[in-house]
Design a protein around this motif. Structure first.
Motif, PDB file in Angstrom:
ATOM      1  N   ASP A 235       0.826  -1.210   0.000  1.00 30.76           N
ATOM      2  CA  ASP A 235       0.000   0.000   0.000  1.00 30.76           C
ATOM      3  C   ASP A 235       0.855   1.253   0.000  1.00 30.76           C
ATOM      4  N   GLN A 238       2.493   1.732  -3.485  1.00 32.63           N
ATOM      5  CA  GLN A 238       1.528   2.202  -4.478  1.00 32.63           C
ATOM      6  C   GLN A 238       1.150   3.663  -4.239  1.00 32.63           C
ATOM      7  N   ARG A 239       1.011   4.065  -2.974  1.00 35.12           N
ATOM      8  CA  ARG A 239       0.705   5.466  -2.676  1.00 35.12           C
ATOM      9  C   ARG A 239       1.851   6.372  -3.101  1.00 35.12           C
TER      10      ARG A 239
END
Length: 345
Positions: A235, A238-239
């Motif tokens: 996560d 990807q951020r």
């Protein structure tokens, strides 16, 4: 106020503002707190201000030797913090600038930095060439320094410190260009394994990590990226890759990754899975485990020719070449036919 209640006024307490910048490093923060190089306390040059400085100094004196507790005025304390990080970043940009020259001339940046570091006036710390510095402090504090210089009518000084960041950005771009040019001038539809995403080992922090810009550069040429980092979550990766970046030299926002580009990125929890069927490997963080991976196993699972681009100089390039890899290490003599390639800008 209730009816008939008598209002009583008391004199407001007088507060003093002190500057007590921290010099903690991620991964060693507790050690840095208990065994600091120095403690810095800044206060106003008034009797009240100096009394407040001495009060805080007495707190630190419980575990810090008195000669390591420095007292200054407020501006000196604030600028000392910014200057310390700026000087450290400057050293990294300096050795990275030398790494480009070493590649162009056939010198070895490790030998150069070792020789330079033996000079007692310079010392060996922060002289390791890499793909660039990251973290939450260096760029932020340099930009703060730039802002203060510009506000005080010192554009030449501001431009000097800007150059430290420009060299850092140049090093990341140069690394991406080396990867693309080495792999026959394109990485389109080629799988590139990125080992490490944090800005340094022993932390999951990805703020300003060079891996972000390198991954975006490779994705811009349509590469397929497989990322492995032992502490950074999918996560978070990807951020970071989806986030806009502000270019302070050309104030426009760069476009974030499109949904199509996002599909070109995969995150694994195993280095061997990340490198399976890859055309090339980019080592972006100096995790200790990357020094001891079974590179023969990795080589056998990769597409050929198999490339390793070591952005942290953590692997034994000669051993990897014996296995069959084509190896590029920051600031090191170029491998085989790479010697005949023009310098990468």
């Amino acid at each position: 106020m209730w009816p008939n209640q008598t209002r009583s006024w008391s004199r407001s307490p007088l507060f003093q503002i002190l500057s007590n910048p921290e010099f903690l490093a991620e991964g060693t923060a507790i050690q840095d707190l208990f065994n600091p190089d120095r403690v810095l306390i800044g206060g106003r040059e008034t009797p009240e201000g100096q009394k407040a400085v001495q009060t805080l100094k007495a707190v630190y004196a419980h575990w810090v030797p008195e000669d390591q507790i420095l007292t200054t005025n407020l501006w000196s304390a604030e600028l000392s913090k910014l200057a310390a990080n700026a000087f450290l970043a400057q050293r990294i940009s300096s050795v990275n600038a030398m790494s480009a020259l070493c590649e162009a001339t056939g010198a070895n940046v490790s030998e150069v930095s070792y020789a330079v570091g033996k000079d007692s006036r310079i010392g060996p710390k922060f002289l390791n060439a890499s793909v660039g510095f990251g973290g939450s402090c260096f760029q932020k504090d340099i930009l703060n320094l730039v802002y203060i210089c510009e506000c005080n009518g010192l554009p030449e000084v501001a431009n000097y410190w800007k150059q430290v960041i420009k060299i850092n950005d140049y090093q990341k771009s140069r690394f991406v260009n080396r990867v693309v040019s080495s792999m026959f001038n394109t990485v389109a539809n080629k799988k590139i394994a990125v080992l490490g995403f944090a800005f340094k080992k022993d932390t999951g922090d990805t703020r300003e990590t060079p891996a972000i810009d390198v991954c975006k550069g490779l994705l811009g040429d349509k590469a397929k990226i497989s990322i492995y980092d032992p502490q950074v979550t999918e996560d978070q990766i990807q951020r970071d890759l989806a986030m806009n970046k502000f270019d302070w030299d050309h104030p426009v926002h760069l476009q974030p990754m499109s949904p199509t580009t996002t599909k070109q990125v995969s995150v694994t929890w195993d280095a061997y899975e990340a490198t399976k069927d890859a055309h090339g490997i980019c080592i972006m963080t100096e995790w200790d485990e990357f020094k001891t991976l079974d590179y023969k196993k990795i080589y056998d699972s990769m597409q050929k020719p198999a490339f390793v681009f070591d952005g942290r100089n953590v692997v034994d390039s000669e051993k990897l070449r014996e296995i069959g890899f084509i190896v590029y290490s920051i600031g090191k003599p170029l491998d085989g036919w790479l010697k005949d390639m023009p310098a990468v800008a």
